[in-house]
Design a protein around this motif. Sequence first.
Motif, PDB file in Angstrom:
ATOM      1  N   ALA A   1      -2.485   1.035  12.904  1.00 40.85           N
ATOM      2  CA  ALA A   1      -3.381   0.857  11.757  1.00 40.85           C
ATOM      3  C   ALA A   1      -3.391   2.103  10.869  1.00 40.85           C
ATOM      4  O   ALA A   1      -3.384   2.005   9.641  1.00 40.85           O
ATOM      5  CB  ALA A   1      -4.795   0.536  12.240  1.00 40.85           C
ATOM      6  N   LEU A   2      -3.399   3.287  11.489  1.00 42.28           N
ATOM      7  CA  LEU A   2      -3.395   4.538  10.725  1.00 42.28           C
ATOM      8  C   LEU A   2      -2.097   4.703   9.944  1.00 42.28           C
ATOM      9  O   LEU A   2      -2.098   5.114   8.782  1.00 42.28           O
ATOM     10  CB  LEU A   2      -3.605   5.731  11.655  1.00 42.28           C
ATOM     11  CG  LEU A   2      -5.001   5.859  12.283  1.00 42.28           C
ATOM     12  CD1 LEU A   2      -5.019   6.980  13.313  1.00 42.28           C
ATOM     13  CD2 LEU A   2      -6.052   6.092  11.210  1.00 42.28           C
ATOM     14  N   VAL A   3      -0.979   4.370  10.591  1.00 42.72           N
ATOM     15  CA  VAL A   3       0.319   4.418   9.902  1.00 42.72           C
ATOM     16  C   VAL A   3       0.321   3.425   8.741  1.00 42.72           C
ATOM     17  O   VAL A   3       0.806   3.720   7.645  1.00 42.72           O
ATOM     18  CB  VAL A   3       1.472   4.097  10.876  1.00 42.72           C
ATOM     19  CG1 VAL A   3       2.802   3.986  10.129  1.00 42.72           C
ATOM     20  CG2 VAL A   3       1.571   5.170  11.960  1.00 42.72           C
ATOM     21  N   ALA A   4      -0.278   2.249   8.988  1.00 48.01           N
ATOM     22  CA  ALA A   4      -0.343   1.213   7.962  1.00 48.01           C
ATOM     23  C   ALA A   4      -1.170   1.665   6.763  1.00 48.01           C
ATOM     24  O   ALA A   4      -0.806   1.410   5.607  1.00 48.01           O
ATOM     25  CB  ALA A   4      -0.941  -0.072   8.551  1.00 48.01           C
ATOM     26  N   VAL A   5      -2.292   2.340   7.045  1.00 49.63           N
ATOM     27  CA  VAL A   5      -3.152   2.853   5.969  1.00 49.63           C
ATOM     28  C   VAL A   5      -2.365   3.827   5.097  1.00 49.63           C
ATOM     29  O   VAL A   5      -2.423   3.775   3.861  1.00 49.63           O
ATOM     30  CB  VAL A   5      -4.408   3.536   6.554  1.00 49.63           C
ATOM     31  CG1 VAL A   5      -5.117   4.352   5.482  1.00 49.63           C
ATOM     32  CG2 VAL A   5      -5.354   2.501   7.132  1.00 49.63           C
ATOM     33  N   TYR A   6      -1.625   4.703   5.742  1.00 56.65           N
ATOM     34  CA  TYR A   6      -0.823   5.682   4.993  1.00 56.65           C
ATOM     35  C   TYR A   6       0.233   4.983   4.136  1.00 56.65           C
ATOM     36  O   TYR A   6       0.330   5.229   2.920  1.00 56.65           O
ATOM     37  CB  TYR A   6      -0.147   6.659   5.952  1.00 56.65           C
ATOM     38  CG  TYR A   6       0.860   7.551   5.252  1.00 56.65           C
ATOM     39  CD1 TYR A   6       0.438   8.651   4.508  1.00 56.65           C
ATOM     40  CD2 TYR A   6       2.226   7.265   5.296  1.00 56.65           C
ATOM     41  CE1 TYR A   6       1.344   9.453   3.834  1.00 56.65           C
ATOM     42  CE2 TYR A   6       3.147   8.060   4.629  1.00 56.65           C
ATOM     43  CZ  TYR A   6       2.704   9.154   3.906  1.00 56.65           C
ATOM     44  OH  TYR A   6       3.607   9.933   3.231  1.00 56.65           O
ATOM     45  N   LEU A   7       1.002   4.093   4.740  1.00 54.08           N
ATOM     46  CA  LEU A   7       2.093   3.441   4.016  1.00 54.08           C
ATOM     47  C   LEU A   7       1.580   2.535   2.893  1.00 54.08           C
ATOM     48  O   LEU A   7       2.201   2.434   1.834  1.00 54.08           O
ATOM     49  CB  LEU A   7       2.953   2.625   4.983  1.00 54.08           C
ATOM     50  CG  LEU A   7       3.775   3.432   5.995  1.00 54.08           C
ATOM     51  CD1 LEU A   7       4.482   2.491   6.977  1.00 54.08           C
ATOM     52  CD2 LEU A   7       4.785   4.326   5.296  1.00 54.08           C
ATOM     53  N   SER A   8       0.432   1.884   3.135  1.00 51.92           N
ATOM     54  CA  SER A   8      -0.132   0.991   2.112  1.00 51.92           C
ATOM     55  C   SER A   8      -0.715   1.763   0.944  1.00 51.92           C
ATOM     56  O   SER A   8      -0.738   1.276  -0.185  1.00 51.92           O
ATOM     57  CB  SER A   8      -1.235   0.114   2.729  1.00 51.92           C
ATOM     58  OG  SER A   8      -0.729  -0.671   3.778  1.00 51.92           O
TER      59      SER A   8
END
Length: 286
Positions: free
Chosen positions: A125-132
């Motif tokens: 989720a944290l990686v997703a937040v960054y990439l999004s």
Amino acid sequence: MMYLVLSILFSTGLFVIFKYFGIYKVDVLKAIFVNYIVAFSMGFLLAERKIPIAEIYLEPWFSGALILGALFIAIFFVMAMTAQKNGVSVTSIAGKMSVVVPVFFGIILYNESVTFLKIVGIIIALVAVYLSSVKEEKSNKKGTLLFPILLFLGSGTIDTLIKYVQTNHVSQQDISIFSGSLFGIAAFFGFLILVFKAIKKRESFGVKNIIAGIILGVPNYYSIIFLIKALQDKNFESSVLFTVNNVGIVILSTLIGLLLFKEKFSLKNKIGVALAVLGIVLVTIA
């Protein structure tokens, strides 16, 4: 679950409104001040238990509301400074990645479960937040890390403190008046700042800013109300709730930015949205 979905929808609505603020050249500080007045008024008008304003300081949650109200204004300025010094993309990432703070304290303070799937889901989720959130900004800004770090810690502290005060001091019937009180305190600090600015440079308040503040105030009030109600749901651990809430806002905001505002949707953003869905699934089934 219903309150969590409503919190995501109203919080995303704030993103849309702020976008239009930029389009229509709204003075954000003035609009936010009016927004706090509106949210404060709604909190007291819709409260289940009526408390005289003069006696609010006697409530067990008042000190928490006082700190939160001050933090609301402080983080607003930190966000502005981060955007100026480091760029919009860094501001977005620092604010949204702050979800790790309430997740960490949820596990430490409330002995919430720690499973392999949950840890993997939170990391994804944290990686997703960054990439999004990351945007291909053409910027030469190389600002200090101070403001992004302050934004990260401040935003995380707000969520953590809301959970703490809600758990220990806010009853079901006091949710509205507690929310109204912290907005009222934020409005007070906002008023002091506006007075200081007016002394330095006098200018009209502007009908446009008042209307914008009223439009912002309603969803802002309900975004807090539904978040607190969701936190009171015993079926959700706060570490799961904050992760799902934050990532849900990221997904919906990204999609609205793409569809409504025709923002550029890079490969990183697409991967981020896909990972966000996976992260939510893993965290909720863990």
